[in-house]
Design a protein around this motif. Structure first.
Motif, PDB file in Angstrom:
ATOM      1  N   THR A  92      -1.808  -5.978   1.851  1.00  0.00           N
ATOM      2  CA  THR A  92      -3.140  -6.023   2.456  1.00  0.00           C
ATOM      3  C   THR A  92      -3.777  -4.636   2.545  1.00  0.00           C
ATOM      4  OG1 THR A  92      -1.910  -6.091   4.544  1.00  0.00           O
ATOM      5  CG2 THR A  92      -2.860  -8.152   3.774  1.00  0.00           C
ATOM      6  N   LEU A  93      -3.007  -3.580   2.312  1.00  0.00           N
ATOM      7  CA  LEU A  93      -3.567  -2.228   2.191  1.00  0.00           C
ATOM      8  C   LEU A  93      -3.858  -1.993   0.715  1.00  0.00           C
ATOM      9  CD1 LEU A  93      -1.242  -0.055   4.494  1.00  0.00           C
ATOM     10  CD2 LEU A  93      -3.501  -0.971   5.009  1.00  0.00           C
ATOM     11  N   ASP A  94      -5.026  -2.440   0.266  1.00  0.00           N
ATOM     12  CA  ASP A  94      -5.277  -2.513  -1.172  1.00  0.00           C
ATOM     13  C   ASP A  94      -6.569  -1.836  -1.607  1.00  0.00           C
ATOM     14  OD1 ASP A  94      -7.053  -4.289  -0.046  1.00  0.00           O
ATOM     15  OD2 ASP A  94      -6.485  -5.988  -1.314  1.00  0.00           O
ATOM     16  N   ARG A  95      -7.000  -0.836  -0.868  1.00  0.00           N
ATOM     17  CA  ARG A  95      -8.281  -0.194  -1.194  1.00  0.00           C
ATOM     18  C   ARG A  95      -8.118   0.976  -2.165  1.00  0.00           C
ATOM     19  NH1 ARG A  95     -10.634   1.881   4.193  1.00  0.00           N
ATOM     20  NH2 ARG A  95      -8.430   2.437   4.438  1.00  0.00           N
ATOM     21  N   LEU A  96      -9.121   1.133  -3.015  1.00  0.00           N
ATOM     22  CA  LEU A  96      -9.268   2.359  -3.788  1.00  0.00           C
ATOM     23  C   LEU A  96     -10.023   3.337  -2.900  1.00  0.00           C
ATOM     24  CD1 LEU A  96     -10.277   2.701  -7.495  1.00  0.00           C
ATOM     25  CD2 LEU A  96     -11.231   4.213  -5.783  1.00  0.00           C
ATOM     26  N   LEU A  97      -9.407   4.471  -2.573  1.00  0.00           N
ATOM     27  CA  LEU A  97      -9.968   5.373  -1.582  1.00  0.00           C
ATOM     28  C   LEU A  97     -10.841   6.453  -2.180  1.00  0.00           C
ATOM     29  CD1 LEU A  97      -6.757   5.777   0.611  1.00  0.00           C
ATOM     30  CD2 LEU A  97      -8.729   4.298   1.055  1.00  0.00           C
ATOM     31  N   GLU A  98     -10.498   6.923  -3.387  1.00  0.00           N
ATOM     32  CA  GLU A  98     -11.245   8.048  -3.959  1.00  0.00           C
ATOM     33  C   GLU A  98     -10.980   8.138  -5.455  1.00  0.00           C
ATOM     34  OE1 GLU A  98     -11.650  12.918  -3.310  1.00  0.00           O
ATOM     35  OE2 GLU A  98     -10.045  11.788  -2.309  1.00  0.00           O
ATOM     36  N   VAL A  99     -12.057   8.372  -6.218  1.00  0.00           N
ATOM     37  CA  VAL A  99     -11.936   8.747  -7.627  1.00  0.00           C
ATOM     38  C   VAL A  99     -12.574  10.121  -7.763  1.00  0.00           C
ATOM     39  CG1 VAL A  99     -12.508   8.189 -10.010  1.00  0.00           C
ATOM     40  CG2 VAL A  99     -12.067   6.335  -8.380  1.00  0.00           C
ATOM     41  N   ASP A 100     -11.738  11.133  -7.896  1.00  0.00           N
ATOM     42  CA  ASP A 100     -12.214  12.510  -8.004  1.00  0.00           C
ATOM     43  C   ASP A 100     -12.143  12.919  -9.478  1.00  0.00           C
ATOM     44  OD1 ASP A 100     -12.636  15.273  -7.940  1.00  0.00           O
ATOM     45  OD2 ASP A 100     -11.701  15.477  -5.966  1.00  0.00           O
ATOM     46  N   VAL A 101     -13.256  12.713 -10.178  1.00  0.00           N
ATOM     47  CA  VAL A 101     -13.287  12.980 -11.617  1.00  0.00           C
ATOM     48  C   VAL A 101     -13.099  14.466 -11.887  1.00  0.00           C
ATOM     49  CG1 VAL A 101     -14.695  12.837 -13.703  1.00  0.00           C
ATOM     50  CG2 VAL A 101     -14.715  10.955 -12.047  1.00  0.00           C
ATOM     51  N   VAL A 108      -5.254   5.868  -3.861  1.00  0.00           N
ATOM     52  CA  VAL A 108      -5.289   4.449  -3.532  1.00  0.00           C
ATOM     53  C   VAL A 108      -4.321   4.152  -2.393  1.00  0.00           C
ATOM     54  CG1 VAL A 108      -5.815   3.860  -5.928  1.00  0.00           C
ATOM     55  CG2 VAL A 108      -3.454   3.751  -5.134  1.00  0.00           C
ATOM     56  N   GLU A 109      -4.525   2.997  -1.768  1.00  0.00           N
ATOM     57  CA  GLU A 109      -3.555   2.487  -0.815  1.00  0.00           C
ATOM     58  C   GLU A 109      -2.430   1.793  -1.576  1.00  0.00           C
ATOM     59  OE1 GLU A 109      -5.906   1.770   3.340  1.00  0.00           O
ATOM     60  OE2 GLU A 109      -6.091   0.171   1.851  1.00  0.00           O
ATOM     61  N   PRO A 110      -1.269   1.627  -0.943  1.00  0.00           N
ATOM     62  CA  PRO A 110      -0.092   1.164  -1.691  1.00  0.00           C
ATOM     63  C   PRO A 110      -0.178  -0.270  -2.174  1.00  0.00           C
ATOM     64  CG  PRO A 110       0.386   1.252   0.660  1.00  0.00           C
ATOM     65  CD  PRO A 110      -0.937   1.928   0.466  1.00  0.00           C
ATOM     66  N   GLY A 111      -0.985  -1.104  -1.536  1.00  0.00           N
ATOM     67  CA  GLY A 111      -1.043  -2.511  -1.924  1.00  0.00           C
ATOM     68  C   GLY A 111      -2.005  -2.810  -3.053  1.00  0.00           C
ATOM     69  N   ALA A 116      -6.522  -4.395 -10.668  1.00  0.00           N
ATOM     70  CA  ALA A 116      -7.729  -3.983  -9.956  1.00  0.00           C
ATOM     71  C   ALA A 116      -8.007  -2.500 -10.146  1.00  0.00           C
ATOM     72  CB  ALA A 116      -7.589  -4.314  -8.468  1.00  0.00           C
ATOM     73  N   LEU A 117      -6.953  -1.690 -10.149  1.00  0.00           N
ATOM     74  CA  LEU A 117      -7.132  -0.252 -10.328  1.00  0.00           C
ATOM     75  C   LEU A 117      -7.678   0.064 -11.726  1.00  0.00           C
ATOM     76  CD1 LEU A 117      -6.826   2.699  -9.530  1.00  0.00           C
ATOM     77  CD2 LEU A 117      -4.399   2.550 -10.143  1.00  0.00           C
ATOM     78  N   LEU A 118      -7.104  -0.549 -12.755  1.00  0.00           N
ATOM     79  CA  LEU A 118      -7.566  -0.284 -14.119  1.00  0.00           C
ATOM     80  C   LEU A 118      -9.011  -0.729 -14.307  1.00  0.00           C
ATOM     81  CD1 LEU A 118      -4.424  -1.298 -16.205  1.00  0.00           C
ATOM     82  CD2 LEU A 118      -5.080   0.965 -15.390  1.00  0.00           C
ATOM     83  N   THR A 208      13.628   3.735   1.833  1.00  0.00           N
ATOM     84  CA  THR A 208      14.761   4.071   2.692  1.00  0.00           C
ATOM     85  C   THR A 208      14.492   5.305   3.553  1.00  0.00           C
ATOM     86  OG1 THR A 208      15.741   5.356   0.889  1.00  0.00           O
ATOM     87  CG2 THR A 208      16.496   3.075   1.165  1.00  0.00           C
ATOM     88  N   LEU A 209      13.530   6.142   3.162  1.00  0.00           N
ATOM     89  CA  LEU A 209      13.261   7.372   3.898  1.00  0.00           C
ATOM     90  C   LEU A 209      11.870   7.392   4.517  1.00  0.00           C
ATOM     91  CD1 LEU A 209      14.825   9.954   1.397  1.00  0.00           C
ATOM     92  CD2 LEU A 209      15.885   8.899   3.397  1.00  0.00           C
ATOM     93  N   GLY A 210      11.009   6.461   4.142  1.00  0.00           N
ATOM     94  CA  GLY A 210       9.661   6.402   4.690  1.00  0.00           C
ATOM     95  C   GLY A 210       8.857   5.323   4.005  1.00  0.00           C
ATOM     96  N   VAL A 211       7.717   4.998   4.602  1.00  0.00           N
ATOM     97  CA  VAL A 211       6.841   3.951   4.067  1.00  0.00           C
ATOM     98  C   VAL A 211       5.587   4.603   3.505  1.00  0.00           C
ATOM     99  CG1 VAL A 211       5.516   1.867   4.606  1.00  0.00           C
ATOM    100  CG2 VAL A 211       7.719   2.275   5.728  1.00  0.00           C
ATOM    101  N   ILE A 212       5.348   4.415   2.223  1.00  0.00           N
ATOM    102  CA  ILE A 212       4.197   5.017   1.549  1.00  0.00           C
ATOM    103  C   ILE A 212       2.917   4.310   1.977  1.00  0.00           C
ATOM    104  CG2 ILE A 212       3.100   5.386  -0.694  1.00  0.00           C
ATOM    105  CD1 ILE A 212       5.985   5.555  -1.854  1.00  0.00           C
ATOM    106  N   THR A 213       1.903   5.095   2.392  1.00  0.00           N
ATOM    107  CA  THR A 213       0.623   4.511   2.801  1.00  0.00           C
ATOM    108  C   THR A 213      -0.555   4.989   1.952  1.00  0.00           C
ATOM    109  OG1 THR A 213       0.531   6.212   4.530  1.00  0.00           O
ATOM    110  CG2 THR A 213       1.275   4.005   5.182  1.00  0.00           C
ATOM    111  N   LYS A 214      -0.378   6.040   1.165  1.00  0.00           N
ATOM    112  CA  LYS A 214      -1.398   6.475   0.203  1.00  0.00           C
ATOM    113  C   LYS A 214      -0.679   7.086  -0.993  1.00  0.00           C
ATOM    114  CE  LYS A 214      -5.285   7.560   3.340  1.00  0.00           C
ATOM    115  NZ  LYS A 214      -4.664   7.247   4.628  1.00  0.00           N
ATOM    116  N   VAL A 215      -1.291   6.893  -2.190  1.00  0.00           N
ATOM    117  CA  VAL A 215      -0.740   7.448  -3.423  1.00  0.00           C
ATOM    118  C   VAL A 215      -1.866   8.128  -4.182  1.00  0.00           C
ATOM    119  CG1 VAL A 215       0.546   6.989  -5.537  1.00  0.00           C
ATOM    120  CG2 VAL A 215       0.908   5.525  -3.538  1.00  0.00           C
ATOM    121  N   ALA A 216      -1.642   9.392  -4.578  1.00  0.00           N
ATOM    122  CA  ALA A 216      -2.589  10.109  -5.428  1.00  0.00           C
ATOM    123  C   ALA A 216      -1.992  10.228  -6.828  1.00  0.00           C
ATOM    124  CB  ALA A 216      -2.870  11.501  -4.848  1.00  0.00           C
TER     125      ALA A 216
END
Length: 461
Positions: A92-101, A108-111, A116-118, A208-216
């Motif tokens: 449910t965390l499925d937003r595109l947050l930023e496109v920095d050309v 993006v959010e992890p979900g 959708a991203l492509l 195992t070490l943390g939960v990813i909430t944003k990916v660049a």
């Protein structure tokens, strides 16, 4: 459901969306793997990174096991809630947050699913560097957490190599940003900045070490031309020599996808052809880039294939590989065929010269466990290969019987020099045997997750 978990969720986090009935929890019991199911006590469909942080802080205080689930396409059991507890559903965390050309970065959010991203990047004429073979349903966070590979791997290696930085929540609810974004206001533009690479702690870590909430991720131009070609070889040895030669000559620069197929897979796609007329090994390549550069590399690849005893194999390209790539029907399709109702997939990394040994292992599995249908294939990377040994079985009648076959296959792959990939729970026993390496993982786990709540069982932790 455990009253303890329901009580603290209701009392301490009254605004979260909690699933508790057996019907609602059923989809969270398994992923796409052969790993036995786990039964969670509850699942929470999160709405923000802040909600993830609050959940982890309270779960840590109550020593409640926490598992993370995105698209559920993992084939190593990483999302299976073996210890019960709580599943955090990040789909449910499925937003595109930023496109920095200008910086060449997308956040993006992890979900967010890759489809959708492509689609969102296409109007910019851009794409991401690696798109996993489970792309239609896979999430970006899952790809980061599980070391995805696929389209783009021959050029860029693995999904982890395309990550600029992450935001992750630790077991106690603390939020960390890695890479240049660790400095407030700097944003993501380099992964390797001050200090060691903390991004790598969460890549391939199966939560195992943390939960990813944003990916660049790094951005790349869409290729102006795409074409496919297949080469057939008399045996895997000469096929491996060809792959080594093209890797050493940097001829992966315009290869967006490459997959190698063994004899029975080839025959399954060309059943009308006589077995004697078919090669024993085939390599399919999907090239993309500027027209002139692609033509230049194609000519070199044809010459190189002939030098290693190969020939053009347009029959396989027409019957299977070209359609596969044009339609982007990625789901486990590099295996070449489906059979029965489910597959147990053992994915490992291997040096290119071990390709013949991998395919010999597939043949041995066919002899030892003939009641399953076995397949074998490799995915090309810039260096080395990722090899899949797949057991197709009937879920209703053969699930228990396939478990020892999969375990034995995993041990044999390690013995011939393959390395566990997408470890999850499927490869946990083999990871544990890696002595000092696994000891270091345990030490990190103890420091970052002293209560041991994050994904118990993954990576043997």
């Amino acid at each position: 459901m455990s009253t303890d978990v329901s009580d603290w969720l209701a009392a301490e986090l009254p605004g979260v969306t909690v699933l508790t009935t057996s019907v609602d929890l059923f989809p969270y019991e398994r992923d796409a793997s052969v790993v036995p199911r786990g039964i969670p006590e509850a699942a929470v469909q999160v709405r923000s990174p802040e909600e993830v942080a609050a959940l982890l802080a309270r779960a840590n205080a109550h020593r409640t096991p926490v598992y993370v689930r995105g698209g559920g396409t993992m084939y190593a059991g990483g999302a299976v809630p073996r210890a019960g507890g709580l599943v955090i559903d990040v789909s449910t965390l499925d937003r595109l947050l930023e496109v920095d050309v200008a910086r060449g970065v997308v956040v993006v959010e992890p979900g967010m699913k890759f489809g959708a991203l492509l689609a969102a990047l296409e109007p910019y004429g851009l794409t991401v560097g690696v798109v996993p073979v489970t792309a239609p349903a896979a999430t970006v966070g899952g790809a980061a957490s599980a070391h995805a590979l696929g389209t783009g791997s021959p050029r860029n290696q693995s999904f982890a190599d395309e990550v600029v930085g992450l935001e992750a929540v630790l077991a106690d609810g603390r939020v960390i940003r890695t890479g240049t974004a660790a400095v407030a206001g700097a944003g993501w533009f380099q992964r390797y900045a001050m200090g060691p690479d903390l991004t790598g702690l969460f890549l391939g870590g199966d939560a195992t070490l943390g939960v990813i909430t944003k990916v660049a991720l790094w951005l790349h131009p869409l290729p102006e031309r795409r074409t496919t070609v297949c080469f057939g070889f008399p045996d895997a040895v000469r096929g491996a020599h060809f792959v080594l030669a093209l890797q050493n000559a940097a001829l992966t620069r315009h290869v967006w996808y490459g997959a190698g197929y063994e004899a029975l897979t080839i025959r399954a796609r060309l059943p009308a052809a006589g077995a004697d007329a078919l090669p024993r090994f085939c390599l399919g390549l999907d090239l993309g880039g500027e027209h002139a550069l692609v033509d230049h590399d194609l000519e070199k690849l044809h010459t190189l294939a002939r030098q290693h005893g190969g020939r053009d194999f347009p029959e396989f390209d027409a019957a299977y590989f070209r359609t596969l790539r044009e339609q982007q029907s990625w789901w486990y399709s590099f295996a070449g065929y489906f059979a029965r109702s489910r597959c147990a997939l053992m994915m490992s990394s291997l040096p290119t010269d071990r390709l013949p040994a991998l395919l010999a292992t597939v043949d041995r599995q066919r002899g030892r466990w003939p009641h399953f249908t076995w397949g074998g294939a490799v995915v090309l990377c810039r260096r080395g290969l990722h090899g899949a040994v797949i057991a197709f079985y009937d879920e209703a009648t053969q699930w228990e019987a396939v478990q020892p076959a999969v375990a034995a296959c995993g041990r044999e792959l390690v013995e011939i020099g393959c390395v566990p990939y997408k470890s999850g729970k499927l490869w946990a026993a083999e990871v544990e045997r890696c002595g000092a390496y696994h000891g270091a993982l345990r030490d990190l786990k103890a420091r970052l997750d002293p209560q041991g709540i994050l994904s118990p069982g993954n990576l043997g932790l």
